[in-house]
Design a protein around this motif. Sequence first.
Motif, short mmCIF file in Angstrom:
data_model
loop_
_atom_site.label_atom_id
_atom_site.label_comp_id
_atom_site.label_asym_id
_atom_site.label_seq_id
_atom_site.Cartn_x
_atom_site.Cartn_y
_atom_site.Cartn_z
N ALA A 1 0.83 -1.20 0.00
CA ALA A 1 0.00 0.00 0.00
C ALA A 1 0.87 1.25 0.00
CB ALA A 1 -0.93 -0.01 1.21
N ARG A 2 1.96 1.23 0.74
CA ARG A 2 2.88 2.38 0.73
C ARG A 2 3.51 2.56 -0.65
NH1 ARG A 2 3.59 4.44 5.65
NH2 ARG A 2 3.08 3.13 7.46
N ALA A 3 3.90 1.44 -1.25
CA ALA A 3 4.47 1.50 -2.60
C ALA A 3 3.45 2.02 -3.60
CB ALA A 3 4.98 0.13 -3.03
N LEU A 4 2.19 1.60 -3.43
CA LEU A 4 1.14 2.05 -4.33
C LEU A 4 0.93 3.56 -4.22
CD1 LEU A 4 -1.12 1.38 -6.33
CD2 LEU A 4 -2.62 0.92 -4.39
N HIS A 5 0.97 4.09 -3.02
CA HIS A 5 0.83 5.54 -2.84
C HIS A 5 1.92 6.27 -3.61
CE1 HIS A 5 1.26 9.46 -0.77
NE2 HIS A 5 -0.06 9.40 -0.76
N ARG A 6 3.16 5.81 -3.49
CA ARG A 6 4.26 6.46 -4.22
C ARG A 6 4.06 6.34 -5.73
NH1 ARG A 6 7.02 3.99 0.16
NH2 ARG A 6 7.58 2.17 -1.10
N SER A 7 3.61 5.18 -6.19
CA SER A 7 3.38 4.98 -7.62
C SER A 7 2.29 5.92 -8.13
CB SER A 7 2.98 3.54 -7.91
OG SER A 7 4.03 2.64 -7.62
N LEU A 8 1.22 6.05 -7.37
CA LEU A 8 0.12 6.92 -7.79
C LEU A 8 0.54 8.38 -7.80
CD1 LEU A 8 -2.73 5.12 -5.83
CD2 LEU A 8 -2.47 5.19 -8.32
N GLN A 9 1.37 8.77 -6.85
CA GLN A 9 1.85 10.15 -6.86
C GLN A 9 2.72 10.41 -8.08
OE1 GLN A 9 0.63 12.52 -4.72
NE2 GLN A 9 -0.66 10.72 -4.30
N ARG A 10 3.44 9.41 -8.52
CA ARG A 10 4.21 9.55 -9.77
C ARG A 10 3.28 9.76 -10.95
NH1 ARG A 10 8.15 5.00 -12.69
NH2 ARG A 10 9.07 6.47 -14.21
N LEU A 11 2.18 9.02 -10.97
CA LEU A 11 1.25 9.14 -12.10
C LEU A 11 0.54 10.48 -12.10
CD1 LEU A 11 -0.37 5.56 -12.26
CD2 LEU A 11 1.62 6.45 -13.52
N VAL A 12 0.10 10.96 -10.95
CA VAL A 12 -0.66 12.20 -10.92
C VAL A 12 0.22 13.41 -11.22
CG1 VAL A 12 -2.41 11.28 -9.37
CG2 VAL A 12 -0.46 12.52 -8.42
N ALA A 13 1.53 13.20 -11.25
CA ALA A 13 2.43 14.28 -11.65
C ALA A 13 2.48 14.46 -13.16
CB ALA A 13 3.83 14.01 -11.10
N LEU A 14 1.92 13.51 -13.91
CA LEU A 14 1.85 13.64 -15.36
C LEU A 14 0.87 14.76 -15.73
CD1 LEU A 14 1.72 9.83 -16.27
CD2 LEU A 14 3.66 11.39 -16.63
N PRO A 15 0.91 15.26 -16.97
CA PRO A 15 -0.02 16.32 -17.36
C PRO A 15 -1.48 15.92 -17.14
CG PRO A 15 1.71 16.09 -18.99
CD PRO A 15 1.88 14.95 -18.03
N PRO A 16 -2.33 16.84 -16.67
CA PRO A 16 -3.72 16.49 -16.35
C PRO A 16 -4.56 16.07 -17.55
CG PRO A 16 -3.36 18.86 -16.17
CD PRO A 16 -2.02 18.23 -16.34
N ASP A 17 -4.12 16.39 -18.77
CA ASP A 17 -4.88 15.97 -19.94
C ASP A 17 -4.46 14.59 -20.45
OD1 ASP A 17 -2.40 16.71 -20.89
OD2 ASP A 17 -3.16 17.90 -22.58
N THR A 18 -3.56 13.92 -19.72
CA THR A 18 -3.18 12.55 -20.08
C THR A 18 -4.41 11.65 -19.99
OG1 THR A 18 -0.96 12.89 -19.16
CG2 THR A 18 -1.67 10.61 -19.50
N LEU A 19 -4.62 10.83 -21.01
CA LEU A 19 -5.78 9.95 -21.07
C LEU A 19 -5.52 8.68 -20.27
CD1 LEU A 19 -8.60 9.83 -22.46
CD2 LEU A 19 -7.51 8.46 -24.26
N VAL A 20 -6.39 8.37 -19.33
CA VAL A 20 -6.24 7.18 -18.49
C VAL A 20 -7.07 6.04 -19.08
CG1 VAL A 20 -6.62 6.18 -16.20
CG2 VAL A 20 -5.76 8.53 -16.43
N LEU A 21 -6.42 4.90 -19.33
CA LEU A 21 -7.07 3.73 -19.91
C LEU A 21 -6.76 2.52 -19.01
CD1 LEU A 21 -6.07 4.45 -23.61
CD2 LEU A 21 -8.37 4.62 -22.65
N PRO A 22 -7.67 2.18 -18.12
CA PRO A 22 -7.43 1.10 -17.15
C PRO A 22 -7.72 -0.28 -17.72
CG PRO A 22 -9.56 2.06 -16.74
CD PRO A 22 -8.96 2.84 -17.90
N ALA A 23 -7.42 -1.31 -16.92
CA ALA A 23 -7.65 -2.69 -17.35
C ALA A 23 -9.00 -3.23 -16.91
CB ALA A 23 -6.54 -3.60 -16.81
N HIS A 24 -9.75 -2.46 -16.13
CA HIS A 24 -11.07 -2.91 -15.68
C HIS A 24 -12.02 -1.75 -15.49
CE1 HIS A 24 -8.54 -6.31 -14.06
NE2 HIS A 24 -9.48 -6.96 -14.70
#
Length: 363
Positions: free
Chosen positions: A263-286
Motif C-alpha cells: 500500500a505504501r508503494a502504491l501511494h508512491r506509484s500513484l503520486q508519480r502518475l498524478v504528476a503527469l499532465p492532467p490531460d493525459t488519457l487514463v485507460l485502465p484494465a477494468h
Amino acid sequence: MSTERLRELLERGTPVTVLDVRPAVERAEWSIPGSVHADAYDALRRGDSTALADFHPTNGDRVVTVCAAGKTSKLAAERLRARGLDAVSLEGGMRAWSLAWNTAEVPCPGSTARIVQLRRTGKGCLSYLIGSNGDAAVVDASLEPRIYHRVAEEHGWRIRTVLETHVHADHLSRARALAGDTGARLCLPTTDRVSFEYAPLKDGDIVRVRSAGLRALHTPGHTPESVCYLLDEHALFTGDTLFLAAVGRPDLEASAEQARHRARALHRSLQRLVALPPDTLVLPAHTSEPVVFDGRPISATLGEVQERTSLLRETEEAFVSQILTRLPPTPPNHHRIVALNEAGSLPDDPTELEAGANRCAVA
C-alpha cells in the motif's frame, strides 16, 4: 441462444429484451447491459405457476432469459413461450456471458497510433489494440486470441507485440496464447513470478509500434511488478494500478504485513502518475460496471480521475489506513487464476473460473 448470437444482436442494436431471473444479490454482482430483472429464481425452481405471469417485453417482442448457468433460464423461457411469447434461454448463462465482448475506438490526439478498446462486457475486463503504420500491440489480453486477430485484420494491422501490465488475479491472461498464435514478442515487467519465457521490461524501457512508442513506468503496489505504459506521452495504460474513480488493491497474494508495504508503494506509484499532465488519457484494465454496446470508450483524463478519486489526495499514512480498511471481498478463484497466469496456462473451459465480477479496485 448462444452468447455470440446475443452479443451480435446487442452490437447491432436489434430490439431484444434480456430478462435476468437470478436472485437480486447475484444480479448486483454483475449483469448484461440493458437487461431487465425479475427475481423469479426461487419461484421457477419450485414450479410456481404464477412465476413471470406479469412480465411483458420492454424492447421488441423477442425475449432472451438468463440465469447463472443456463438451467433455470430454460424454465423461464418455457413459461414465457406457454404464454405465447417469443422466448429463448441464453446457453451457459452468465458464466458463458463472461466471455462476451464489444469494442470502442479511443481518440488520442497527439499520438500517431490508433487505439481500439476491447471490453469483456460482463466481467468488465478492458484490453487494448494499438496500431500504427500496419503494426499493432496488444495490452492486457483477456479475450480469445482469434478476437484480437479479427479486429487487427479489420484495421489492416499485424500484431507484433503483446504486453502485460502485471500478473492478473481476476481473469485468465490470454497474452501468452496470443503471442504464440501470432509469433509476436511477449513483454512483461521484470519479475520472477512467471515460469515461461518473456521479454522483460524495466522502468523507462520503450516498446515501439512503428512510429508510436510505449514507455514502461514501474508502478508497484497492486502487485510488486506492476507497470503502466505511456503512449507517446498522451495516453496511459494503467492496468490495475489506477482506475477511473478508484485505485488498485494491494492485498492479493500478500500477507497483512506485505499488503501494508505494498500500500505504501502504491501511494508512491500513484503520486508519480498524478504528476503527469492532467490531460493525459487514463485507460485502465477494468471497469466496475457492465459495458454497454454504445461504442464509447471507457476513459477519462488524469485530471478528471484526480477529481473523482479522493484517495489520490491523501497523505501516505492516511492512504494506507483507508485503503486497507476499504478492501472489497477477494475475486472468486483468484489463487487458482494467479497460479495459471504465473504458469502461462489456460484451462479447457475458463468460464467457471472467471465467473463473477472483478474485484481489483478500492474506491
